[in-house]
Write an enzyme that holds these catalytic residues in place. Structure first.
Site, PDB file in Angstrom:
ATOM      1  N   HIS A   1       0.843  -1.208   0.000  1.00 16.91           N
ATOM      2  CA  HIS A   1       0.000   0.000   0.000  1.00 16.91           C
ATOM      3  C   HIS A   1       0.875   1.254   0.000  1.00 16.91           C
ATOM      4  O   HIS A   1       0.667   2.176  -0.806  1.00 16.91           O
ATOM      5  CB  HIS A   1      -0.890  -0.037   1.247  1.00 16.91           C
ATOM      6  CG  HIS A   1      -1.787   1.152   1.413  1.00 16.91           C
ATOM      7  ND1 HIS A   1      -3.157   1.082   1.266  1.00 16.91           N
ATOM      8  CD2 HIS A   1      -1.521   2.451   1.718  1.00 16.91           C
ATOM      9  CE1 HIS A   1      -3.686   2.270   1.466  1.00 16.91           C
ATOM     10  NE2 HIS A   1      -2.707   3.123   1.747  1.00 16.91           N
ATOM     11  N   GLU A   2       1.868   1.290   0.896  1.00 19.64           N
ATOM     12  CA  GLU A   2       2.738   2.466   0.994  1.00 19.64           C
ATOM     13  C   GLU A   2       3.671   2.577  -0.205  1.00 19.64           C
ATOM     14  O   GLU A   2       3.992   3.684  -0.653  1.00 19.64           O
ATOM     15  CB  GLU A   2       3.552   2.423   2.295  1.00 19.64           C
ATOM     16  CG  GLU A   2       2.728   2.543   3.556  1.00 19.64           C
ATOM     17  CD  GLU A   2       1.902   3.819   3.588  1.00 19.64           C
ATOM     18  OE1 GLU A   2       2.368   4.852   3.056  1.00 19.64           O
ATOM     19  OE2 GLU A   2       0.791   3.790   4.137  1.00 19.64           O
TER      20      GLU A   2
ATOM     21  N   HIS B   1       1.987   4.443  -2.978  1.00 20.99           N
ATOM     22  CA  HIS B   1       2.078   5.894  -2.776  1.00 20.99           C
ATOM     23  C   HIS B   1       3.445   6.406  -3.226  1.00 20.99           C
ATOM     24  O   HIS B   1       3.552   7.433  -3.912  1.00 20.99           O
ATOM     25  CB  HIS B   1       1.897   6.243  -1.295  1.00 20.99           C
ATOM     26  CG  HIS B   1       0.503   6.090  -0.784  1.00 20.99           C
ATOM     27  ND1 HIS B   1      -0.593   6.629  -1.406  1.00 20.99           N
ATOM     28  CD2 HIS B   1       0.025   5.462   0.324  1.00 20.99           C
ATOM     29  CE1 HIS B   1      -1.690   6.348  -0.711  1.00 20.99           C
ATOM     30  NE2 HIS B   1      -1.337   5.627   0.341  1.00 20.99           N
TER      31      HIS B   1
ATOM     32  N   ASP C   1      -5.913   8.530   3.573  1.00 20.23           N
ATOM     33  CA  ASP C   1      -5.884   8.705   2.119  1.00 20.23           C
ATOM     34  C   ASP C   1      -7.165   9.370   1.625  1.00 20.23           C
ATOM     35  O   ASP C   1      -7.129  10.230   0.739  1.00 20.23           O
ATOM     36  CB  ASP C   1      -5.702   7.354   1.433  1.00 20.23           C
ATOM     37  CG  ASP C   1      -4.343   6.740   1.710  1.00 20.23           C
ATOM     38  OD1 ASP C   1      -3.406   7.509   2.011  1.00 20.23           O
ATOM     39  OD2 ASP C   1      -4.218   5.504   1.641  1.00 20.23           O
TER      40      ASP C   1
END
Length: 375
Positions: free
Chosen positions: A66-67, A70, A165
């Site tokens: 997930h990170e 980003h 987010d």
């Protein structure tokens, strides 16, 4: 955040905050002693432990993915990303600057929940195939948990409360239509605070209904979200106020220095006890070699002060505690945060020009606000 370096992936440094260890073992215990035995009875305790361990590791791998999503998008937008830190409530990408446009903000924020949805679908597919082809219940159980937890993460992260987010997506939309990032951040941060209040209230409601563990978690998450929303807004205000400001405008010029050969006892008696400073630059032959703080000395047993020297405990200048006079304060603030001592030495051509502490920044900001109001 304090912690240790785990490694590097695609050029992004991966760090583990010490608080992560708490949630790791809590998730492991919850899965291996609670969820899996309840949903899949009759297996050996060792099997439940292996299921819990694998599921926990893949859960944090999902958070890392997930990170990373980003970070990849931020890098593609020209935003420097130093790395990723996993901590008690998930993870955070460490960037040196914010998105420059609302469109970039929207894409950087939105890709995280999208990644979690894709992971949920992937693990859901594994669960479906496993269940219908007679694979081991171990695989089925782990895949089912990972599919559901990634979907929950995606939904939770899309709630419109900054700095989630969803809050960042919300901010980007307001920013797009108002043209004012500060105003958009204030509105989105307010949403984050109210979401924090709501989670805390839900937690207390569950406490009164005998759901103690889940109630405490909701309260803790709500409290964290409220404080994160407030801190994020203050950080934006800080970056906005310091935009274009250089280190030489804020530094305290030519501070008093100490020798690396001083014993800690001499340093305490002659400097810390007779001065108001909490730190001193360390110089040798007029060249800065490090910085020493009062907190560092407090960590040393008093009986060792008579023979340990400043050189033994100082943070050397090559550990990222120096800045150039013309360097932007946005970069200096990042160095102050990374150094762990919240101070940097301002140097030029190998000579000490000044020092910047958190108090220097706070004093400059206060003067800036006073003069701004007076104007």
């Amino acid at each position: 955040m304090q912690g240790f370096r785990l490694g590097s992936i695609f050029g992004f440094e991966i760090r583990i905050d010490l608080s992560w260890l708490l949630i790791f073992f809590l998730v492991l215990w919850t899965l291996s002693a609670g969820l899996f035995p309840e949903d899949y009875p009759g297996l050996a305790n060792a099997t439940y432990f292996v299921m819990g361990l694998v599921a926990t590791l893949l859960f944090f791998a999902s958070l890392l993915a997930h990170e990373l999503s980003h970070s990849f998008v931020a890098r593609a937008k020209g935003i420097p990303v130093e790395g990723i830190t996993l901590f008690i409530f998930g993870g955070v990408s460490r960037t040196r600057m914010d998105a420059e446009t609302p469109g970039d903000e929207f894409q950087i924020a939105g890709v995280g929940p999208l990644t979690s949805v894709v992971l949920a679908a992937l693990f859901g597919l594994i669960w479906y195939v496993s269940k219908n082809t007679g694979w081991s219940v171990v695989v089925t159980g782990i895949a089912s948990y990972l599919a559901s937890i990634n979907l929950v993460l995606a939904i939770f992260n899309m709630l419109p409360g900054f700095p989630l987010d969803g809050g960042r997506v919300f901010r980007s939309i307001i920013w797009k239509y108002t043209g004012d990032r500060e105003k958009a951040t204030k509105i989105a941060s307010t949403g984050g605070k109210w979401l924090g209040y709501l989670l805390i209230a839900l937690g207390f409601w569950q406490l009164f209904n005998s759901s103690v563990l889940s109630g405490l978690w909701f309260i803790l998450i709500g409290w964290f979200l409220y404080n994160a929303a407030e801190a994020s807004y203050e950080e934006v205000l800080l970056r906005t106020s310091l935009k274009g400001v250089r280190a030489q405008e804020i530094m305290t010029p030519y501070p008093e220095t100490v020798s690396p050969n001083l014993t800690l006892q001499e340093l305490v008696d002659k400097y810390f006890l007779s001065r108001r400073y909490q730190s001193f630059p360390v110089t040798q032959n007029s060249h800065p070699v490090g910085i020493v703080t009062l907190n560092q000395i407090k960590d040393i047993p008093r009986e060792e002060w008579i023979y340990q020297t400043v050189r033994d405990i100082m943070i050397p200048t090559d550990n990222g505690v120096t800045a150039r006079p013309e360097e932007q304060m946005s970069q200096v603030l990042q160095k102050m945060q990374n150094s762990g001592v919240r101070r940097v030495l301002v140097t030029q051509n190998g000579l000490l020009k000044g020092i910047i502490t958190a108090n220097d920044v706070a004093s400059w900001l206060q003067r800036h606000r006073d003069f701004g109001q007076a104007a």
